[in-house]
Design a protein around this motif. Structure first.
Motif, PDB file in Angstrom:
ATOM      1  N   THR A  76       0.724  -1.417   0.090  1.00  0.00           N
ATOM      2  CA  THR A  76       0.000  -0.198   0.202  1.00  0.00           C
ATOM      3  C   THR A  76       1.337   1.052   0.204  1.00  0.00           C
ATOM      4  O   THR A  76       0.934   1.845   0.530  1.00  0.00           O
ATOM      5  CB  THR A  76      -0.853   0.108   1.145  1.00  0.00           C
ATOM      6  OG1 THR A  76      -0.516   0.099   2.340  1.00  0.00           O
ATOM      7  CG2 THR A  76      -1.408  -0.774   1.221  1.00  0.00           C
TER       8      THR A  76
ATOM      9  N   LEU B  85      -9.350  -2.701   0.472  1.00  0.00           N
ATOM     10  CA  LEU B  85      -9.810  -0.859   0.544  1.00  0.00           C
ATOM     11  C   LEU B  85      -8.887  -0.301  -0.123  1.00  0.00           C
ATOM     12  O   LEU B  85      -8.702   0.299  -1.360  1.00  0.00           O
ATOM     13  CB  LEU B  85      -9.567  -0.530   2.287  1.00  0.00           C
ATOM     14  CG  LEU B  85     -11.020  -1.087   2.957  1.00  0.00           C
ATOM     15  CD1 LEU B  85     -10.506  -0.232   4.138  1.00  0.00           C
ATOM     16  CD2 LEU B  85     -11.962  -0.154   2.841  1.00  0.00           C
ATOM     17  N   TYR B  86      -7.056  -0.666  -0.716  1.00  0.00           N
ATOM     18  CA  TYR B  86      -6.303   0.179  -1.127  1.00  0.00           C
ATOM     19  C   TYR B  86      -6.571  -0.203  -2.109  1.00  0.00           C
ATOM     20  O   TYR B  86      -6.591   0.736  -3.169  1.00  0.00           O
ATOM     21  CB  TYR B  86      -4.659  -0.800  -0.409  1.00  0.00           C
ATOM     22  CG  TYR B  86      -3.861  -0.026  -1.454  1.00  0.00           C
ATOM     23  CD1 TYR B  86      -3.791   1.197  -1.452  1.00  0.00           C
ATOM     24  CD2 TYR B  86      -3.161  -0.521  -2.660  1.00  0.00           C
ATOM     25  CE1 TYR B  86      -2.783   2.099  -2.334  1.00  0.00           C
ATOM     26  CE2 TYR B  86      -2.275  -0.155  -3.246  1.00  0.00           C
ATOM     27  CZ  TYR B  86      -2.105   1.406  -2.687  1.00  0.00           C
ATOM     28  OH  TYR B  86      -1.168   1.972  -3.993  1.00  0.00           O
ATOM     29  N   ASN B  88     -10.010  -0.991  -3.662  1.00  0.00           N
ATOM     30  CA  ASN B  88     -10.817  -0.410  -4.340  1.00  0.00           C
ATOM     31  C   ASN B  88     -10.873   1.092  -4.099  1.00  0.00           C
ATOM     32  O   ASN B  88     -11.079   1.745  -5.069  1.00  0.00           O
ATOM     33  CB  ASN B  88     -12.126  -1.080  -3.677  1.00  0.00           C
ATOM     34  CG  ASN B  88     -12.358  -2.799  -3.510  1.00  0.00           C
ATOM     35  OD1 ASN B  88     -11.373  -3.033  -4.252  1.00  0.00           O
ATOM     36  ND2 ASN B  88     -13.103  -3.025  -2.854  1.00  0.00           N
ATOM     37  N   ARG B  89     -10.017   1.568  -3.388  1.00  0.00           N
ATOM     38  CA  ARG B  89     -10.594   2.477  -3.097  1.00  0.00           C
ATOM     39  C   ARG B  89      -8.923   3.310  -2.986  1.00  0.00           C
ATOM     40  O   ARG B  89      -8.239   4.614  -3.056  1.00  0.00           O
ATOM     41  CB  ARG B  89     -10.622   3.583  -1.740  1.00  0.00           C
ATOM     42  CG  ARG B  89     -12.307   2.638  -0.907  1.00  0.00           C
ATOM     43  CD  ARG B  89     -12.883   3.759  -1.814  1.00  0.00           C
ATOM     44  NE  ARG B  89     -12.416   4.921  -1.903  1.00  0.00           N
ATOM     45  CZ  ARG B  89     -13.713   4.999  -0.625  1.00  0.00           C
ATOM     46  NH1 ARG B  89     -14.666   4.564   0.399  1.00  0.00           N
ATOM     47  NH2 ARG B  89     -13.970   7.034  -0.382  1.00  0.00           N
ATOM     48  N   THR B  91      -6.199   3.888  -1.154  1.00  0.00           N
ATOM     49  CA  THR B  91      -5.599   4.514  -0.512  1.00  0.00           C
ATOM     50  C   THR B  91      -6.195   3.612   0.924  1.00  0.00           C
ATOM     51  O   THR B  91      -7.075   3.068   1.356  1.00  0.00           O
ATOM     52  CB  THR B  91      -6.906   6.508   0.085  1.00  0.00           C
ATOM     53  OG1 THR B  91      -6.056   6.711   0.453  1.00  0.00           O
ATOM     54  CG2 THR B  91      -8.772   5.550  -0.030  1.00  0.00           C
ATOM     55  N   VAL B  92      -5.141   4.153   2.219  1.00  0.00           N
ATOM     56  CA  VAL B  92      -5.399   3.739   3.117  1.00  0.00           C
ATOM     57  C   VAL B  92      -5.223   4.560   4.524  1.00  0.00           C
ATOM     58  O   VAL B  92      -5.153   4.122   5.509  1.00  0.00           O
ATOM     59  CB  VAL B  92      -4.429   2.675   3.687  1.00  0.00           C
ATOM     60  CG1 VAL B  92      -4.275   1.735   3.036  1.00  0.00           C
ATOM     61  CG2 VAL B  92      -2.757   3.274   3.311  1.00  0.00           C
ATOM     62  N   VAL B  94      -7.581   6.434   6.526  1.00  0.00           N
ATOM     63  CA  VAL B  94      -9.217   6.223   7.501  1.00  0.00           C
ATOM     64  C   VAL B  94      -9.986   7.617   7.058  1.00  0.00           C
ATOM     65  O   VAL B  94     -10.550   7.434   7.713  1.00  0.00           O
ATOM     66  CB  VAL B  94      -8.542   6.273   8.797  1.00  0.00           C
ATOM     67  CG1 VAL B  94      -7.953   5.050   8.850  1.00  0.00           C
ATOM     68  CG2 VAL B  94      -7.669   6.816  10.043  1.00  0.00           C
ATOM     69  N   GLU B  96     -10.094   9.309   4.432  1.00  0.00           N
ATOM     70  CA  GLU B  96     -10.904   9.149   3.414  1.00  0.00           C
ATOM     71  C   GLU B  96     -11.964   8.551   3.638  1.00  0.00           C
ATOM     72  O   GLU B  96     -12.794   8.024   2.568  1.00  0.00           O
ATOM     73  CB  GLU B  96     -10.109   9.111   1.970  1.00  0.00           C
ATOM     74  CG  GLU B  96      -9.085  10.697   2.456  1.00  0.00           C
ATOM     75  CD  GLU B  96      -7.832  10.186   1.357  1.00  0.00           C
ATOM     76  OE1 GLU B  96      -8.260   9.249   0.429  1.00  0.00           O
ATOM     77  OE2 GLU B  96      -7.044  11.062   1.244  1.00  0.00           O
ATOM     78  N   ILE B  97     -12.262   6.898   3.986  1.00  0.00           N
ATOM     79  CA  ILE B  97     -12.132   5.539   4.018  1.00  0.00           C
ATOM     80  C   ILE B  97     -13.818   5.946   5.258  1.00  0.00           C
ATOM     81  O   ILE B  97     -14.045   5.334   6.145  1.00  0.00           O
ATOM     82  CB  ILE B  97     -11.619   4.127   4.427  1.00  0.00           C
ATOM     83  CG1 ILE B  97     -10.881   4.309   4.060  1.00  0.00           C
ATOM     84  CG2 ILE B  97     -12.641   3.075   4.424  1.00  0.00           C
ATOM     85  CD1 ILE B  97      -9.590   3.537   4.246  1.00  0.00           C
ATOM     86  N   ASP B  98     -14.666   6.349   4.371  1.00  0.00           N
ATOM     87  CA  ASP B  98     -16.000   7.082   4.934  1.00  0.00           C
ATOM     88  C   ASP B  98     -17.445   5.992   4.568  1.00  0.00           C
ATOM     89  O   ASP B  98     -18.291   7.009   4.503  1.00  0.00           O
ATOM     90  CB  ASP B  98     -16.441   8.854   5.217  1.00  0.00           C
ATOM     91  CG  ASP B  98     -16.074   9.390   3.707  1.00  0.00           C
ATOM     92  OD1 ASP B  98     -15.955   8.273   3.174  1.00  0.00           O
ATOM     93  OD2 ASP B  98     -15.897  11.082   3.558  1.00  0.00           O
ATOM     94  N   LEU B  99     -17.337   5.453   3.895  1.00  0.00           N
ATOM     95  CA  LEU B  99     -18.193   4.230   3.213  1.00  0.00           C
ATOM     96  C   LEU B  99     -19.187   3.904   4.673  1.00  0.00           C
ATOM     97  O   LEU B  99     -20.375   4.096   3.842  1.00  0.00           O
ATOM     98  CB  LEU B  99     -18.206   3.394   2.618  1.00  0.00           C
ATOM     99  CG  LEU B  99     -17.178   3.734   1.502  1.00  0.00           C
ATOM    100  CD1 LEU B  99     -16.855   2.391   1.143  1.00  0.00           C
ATOM    101  CD2 LEU B  99     -17.759   3.795  -0.100  1.00  0.00           C
TER     102      LEU B  99
END
Lengths: 164, 102
Positions: A76, B85-86, B88-89, B91-92, B94, B96-99
């Motif tokens: 990542t 997650l990386y 699909n989005r 990014t790691v 957190v 920006e991970i607000d689904l």
């Protein structure tokens, strides 16, 4: 006094490595600082005569977990700037951590502990194994089931493709 | 000899540093590392109490082994989720991970 010297070195390495882990601006450096902390904690286990746990700590934490974390960092790769590793809520985090450490240290240092001397000798591997496989046999087997389920779950989640 | 409170003090420091990391870091892998710090603090406590308060029994040591086992399982699962997650989005982070946020 030699005991205190060893304890001081190990405790200092533990805390310094932990501070490096949470403040480092480079993710790989953070993982290496974490390794310092984990090895120092293994030393603390040795000072508490828990040789088996010290071995497990070095093998499992120092070897496997840090390696897997480094692999995750590699997979990542982040192309952002180094300054973006911390949240905007960092000042609040400092306040919360200081409050926690104040509370815990206050309680620990003001309590009269019933025992001030460590008892018994080094824990022998045979007694340890007998206890683990007689008294704690069912939790031990459950732990292996947990590991198996986590392994299968990790494979299923990280498998490429899947439902789209 | 070293009193039990010295070990507990180191453990308290380690736990608080880990908590700071969990709250302040933005990269999911770094948050995971901070959780490992907190679990290690718990292990120090368990082993110290086992050594000082019940030296003839193995309860604290066995619990520490279970904590390490669960930590290993947790790292494996969490890293699988992070890699997913990386993918699909991309990014790691957190923030920006607000689904699931409404």
């Amino acid at each position: 006094m030699a005991v205190w010297l060893g304890f001081g070195v190990l405790a200092g390495a533990t805390v310094a490595g932990a501070l490096g882990t949470v403040t480092s601006r480079n993710v790989v450096h953070a993982a290496l600082f974490l390794l310092v902390t984990l090895i120092a904690v293994a030393g603390l286990f040795l000072m508490l005569f828990a040789e088996f746990l010290a071995l497990v700590q070095v093998l499992l934490y120092g070897g496997a977990i840090v390696l897997v974390l480094l692999f995750a960092l590699m997979l990542t790769r982040i192309r952002g700037t180094a300054a973006s590793l911390d949240n905007p809520q960092r000042p609040l985090a400092i306040v919360a951590a200081l409050a926690t450490v104040g509370l815990l240290l206050g309680v620990v240092l003001s309590t009269q502990w019933p025992v001030q001397q460590p008892g018994g000798g080094p824990v022998g591997f045979p007694q340890w194994g007998a206890s683990l496989f007689r008294q704690w046999a069912i939790p031990f087997e459950l732990a292996s089931v947990v590991l198996l389920v986590a392994l299968i779950g990790a494979v299923v989640i990280s498998r490429p493709g899947g439902e789209e | 000899m070293i009193p039990v409170s010295a070990y507990l003090a180191v453990s308290a420091l380690l736990f608080s540093i880990g908590m700071y990391g969990v709250l302040a870091r933005r990269n999911a892998v770094l948050i995971l590392m901070s959780i490992e710090l907190m679990l290690n603090a718990v292990n120090i406590n368990l082993v110290a109490f086992s050594r000082y308060l019940a030296p003839g029994e193995f309860t604290g040591l066995v619990f520490a082994v279970f904590v390490i086992t669960v930590a290993a399982a947790e790292v494996g699962l969490a890293l699988a989720i992070i890699i997913r997650l990386y993918r699909n989005r991309a990014t790691v982070n957190v923030d920006e991970i607000d689904l699931l946020k409404w």
